[in-house]
Design a protein around this motif. Structure first.
Motif, mmCIF file in Angstrom:
data_model
loop_
_atom_site.group_PDB
_atom_site.id
_atom_site.type_symbol
_atom_site.label_atom_id
_atom_site.label_comp_id
_atom_site.label_asym_id
_atom_site.label_seq_id
_atom_site.Cartn_x
_atom_site.Cartn_y
_atom_site.Cartn_z
ATOM 1 N N UNK A 1 0.816 -1.222 0.000
ATOM 2 C CA UNK A 1 0.000 0.000 0.000
ATOM 3 C C UNK A 1 0.847 1.267 0.000
ATOM 4 N N UNK A 2 2.014 1.206 0.597
ATOM 5 C CA UNK A 2 2.880 2.391 0.627
ATOM 6 C C UNK A 2 3.637 2.560 -0.694
ATOM 7 N N UNK A 3 4.302 1.515 -1.151
ATOM 8 C CA UNK A 3 5.093 1.604 -2.366
ATOM 9 C C UNK A 3 4.226 1.715 -3.621
ATOM 10 N N UNK A 4 2.963 1.238 -3.520
ATOM 11 C CA UNK A 4 2.082 1.296 -4.693
ATOM 12 C C UNK A 4 1.824 2.728 -5.131
ATOM 13 N N UNK A 5 1.926 3.668 -4.195
ATOM 14 C CA UNK A 5 1.678 5.072 -4.512
ATOM 15 C C UNK A 5 2.731 5.627 -5.475
ATOM 16 N N UNK A 6 3.895 4.970 -5.511
ATOM 17 C CA UNK A 6 4.948 5.407 -6.424
ATOM 18 C C UNK A 6 4.539 5.150 -7.871
ATOM 19 N N UNK A 7 3.739 4.103 -8.075
ATOM 20 C CA UNK A 7 3.351 3.706 -9.429
ATOM 21 C C UNK A 7 2.046 4.382 -9.833
ATOM 22 N N UNK A 8 2.150 5.511 -10.504
ATOM 23 C CA UNK A 8 0.965 6.133 -11.079
ATOM 24 C C UNK A 8 0.480 5.323 -12.272
ATOM 25 N N UNK A 9 -0.672 5.711 -12.840
ATOM 26 C CA UNK A 9 -1.211 4.923 -13.929
ATOM 27 C C UNK A 9 -0.299 4.935 -15.160
ATOM 28 N N UNK A 10 0.271 6.074 -15.505
ATOM 29 C CA UNK A 10 1.130 6.133 -16.689
ATOM 30 C C UNK A 10 2.305 5.180 -16.549
ATOM 31 N N UNK A 11 2.851 5.078 -15.329
ATOM 32 C CA UNK A 11 3.959 4.168 -15.093
ATOM 33 C C UNK A 11 3.492 2.718 -15.174
ATOM 34 N N UNK A 12 2.304 2.443 -14.647
ATOM 35 C CA UNK A 12 1.761 1.075 -14.698
ATOM 36 C C UNK A 12 1.455 0.688 -16.144
ATOM 37 N N UNK A 13 0.936 1.639 -16.913
ATOM 38 C CA UNK A 13 0.627 1.331 -18.306
ATOM 39 C C UNK A 13 1.910 1.051 -19.079
ATOM 40 N N UNK A 14 2.960 1.783 -18.782
ATOM 41 C CA UNK A 14 4.256 1.545 -19.419
ATOM 42 C C UNK A 14 4.774 0.146 -19.073
#
Length: 465
Positions: A240-253
């Motif tokens: 839950x803490x580290x997931x905030x680093x991954x925005x949607x654009x980063x996840x889509x990449x």
């Protein structure tokens, strides 16, 4: 042969007198002490060719054997010495050459033995032509790895799995590495280790992890990879803490990078590779958060026009397995497509597929997502930390693609080239059919010999309420 005998009682110069007075035209070639009948002593001398040195008779009685002294030119002795030296040198050189050849053959055999063993073992159950090229994978000594990892210090431990442990290491030149140390009790034994070395050595793509070398010494089997500073994808999306680093654009990449890596394995590389264990923990992230597919221990090679295979030993991770593979042992490129669909759902939701999303504990992430989709509430699936950054149309398109990848019958699933086009396109997508596989507490048994990292499976047909 000529022999002259002279007597001598007290004067030892008799031999000189004889030499001077008898047979002066010949050169004496040998002489020996000889007993004389009257009790004196003398010598027997030979002149000319020395062709008979039998015992000399005195008064009809055999005299006892005497030492015979033979004269020969100094040059003849030197020639014999030279001949002896030549023989000695030839023998020594011959022994050295034989020893050197044996040593070279031993070193070559020791260096190539592992490579040949890999090539022989990995080709079992495979019919692939043109795979005789030599592998060029650097070998690391155990001493080098021990120094790099500070004797496998717990401080350097990066992760742990069913195969063993992964350590961070630093070589003498300062280069950082990741060391995958196979456990002796691991289900991933020598065959999986050999398989991974061969496959990664032949594959080159920016979305595949790069193998730097291997170490096999004693009971130790280790793979040395390029170091991925951000670890594995699961350490981000399920935290839950580290997931905030991954925005949607980063996840889509990350989604697109995984898709390109799979497309390369299935269609663009000179080998057709089925990964068979695609999951979040096997996706590594480099310093720029670019994804790289790793862990090819379970992978299989297809050759020619082969599009599917069968196995009696099901390996992988339940929750990511396609139904036809988990139940019947049938695998193909569509098996990896199914696993990719699971991975898509996990990246979008930030939740594990094997979690429970229903009161009776029979519904996992796939069932939960499908239920929300059919009820018109798909956005409820999105990870809460993405609420402010998500592009709704893009997230819905990715969710739609995941359902197409998760269809029960493998013929209904798209291949990875279609998936890549759908991710980057804007054209309408076909409607997904009913999904048919998920994990829960209730399980069904199979006659196949199964081996995986989780415990239970259930096969069912999902229908919208």
């Amino acid at each position: 042969m000529s022999a002259t005998y002279g007597s001598q009682k007290k004067d030892s110069s008799i031999s000189h007198q004889i030499h001077g007075t008898q047979m002066s035209g010949l050169r004496d070639v040998a002489y020996a002490n000889s007993n004389i009948e009257n009790g004196g002593s003398g010598c027997a001398m030979w002149f000319g060719d020395l062709i008979d040195i039998r015992r000399v008779a005195a008064n009809g009685r055999d005299a006892y054997m005497q030492d015979v002294y033979i004269r020969m030119p100094a040059s003849e002795q030197e020639e014999k010495d030279k001949q002896k030296m030549k023989v000695i040198v030839i023998v020594v050189v011959a022994i050295a050459v034989v020893f050197g050849v044996l040593l070279i053959l031993y070193c070559i055999s020791k260096r190539t033995n592992f490579r040949e063993k890999l090539e022989n073992n990995v080709m079992i159950d495979q019919d692939i032509e043109g795979q005789s090229e030599d592998m060029e994978v650097p070998f690391f000594t155990l001493a080098t790895i021990v120094i790099a990892t500070n004797n496998f210090s717990s401080y350097n431990k990066l992760g742990e799995g069913g195969f063993g442990l992964v350590y961070k290491g630093t070589l003498i030149d300062g280069k950082e590495i990741a060391v995958k140390r196979l456990s002796q009790k691991s289900g991933q034994g020598l065959s999986e280790f050999e398989n991974e070395v061969i496959l990664i050595a032949k594959l080159q793509h920016r979305n595949l992890v790069r193998l730097l070398g291997y170490c096999i010494e004693g009971d130790e089997k280790m793979l040395i990879y390029e170091y991925m500073p951000n670890g594995s994808l699961d350490s981000f999306i399920f935290d839950q803490t580290k997931a905030k680093v991954l925005g949607w654009s980063m996840r889509f990449n990350i989604i697109c990078g995984i898709a390109r890596g799979l497309l390369y394995l299935h269609e663009d590389s000179r080998l057709r590779i089925i990964h068979r264990d695609l999951k979040a923990s096997n996706i590594l992230l480099d310093s720029k958060m670019n994804p790289k597919i790793s862990d090819f221990g379970m992978a299989r090679i297809f050759g020619g026009d082969q599009i599917e295979g069968n196995t009696n030993r099901v390996v992988g991770t339940y929750g990511y397995m396609a139904p036809e593979y988990a139940i019947d042992g049938l695998f193909s490129v569509k098996s990896d497509v199914f696993s990719f669909g699971i991975l898509l759902l996990e990246i979008i939701s930030g939740k594990k597929n094997r979690g429970s999303f229903h009161l009776d504990n029979t519904q996992n992430l796939v069932g939960h997502a499908w239920k929300l989709w059919k009820e018109g509430r798909p956005l409820e699936l999105i990870d809460t930390c993405l609420k402010g950054s998500v592009i709704q149309l893009e997230i819905l398109r990715c969710l739609h693609i995941s359902f197409l990848c998760l269809q029960q019958h493998h013929n209904d699933r798209p291949n990875m080239s279609c998936v890549v086009m759908m991710l980057h396109g804007e054209s309408s997508l076909p409607e997904p059919k009913e999904l048919g596989f998920f994990v829960g507490k209730k399980s069904t048994s199979s006659s196949k010999n199964q081996s995986s990292s989780t415990n239970e499976i259930t096969v069912t047909m999902l229908e919208a309420r």
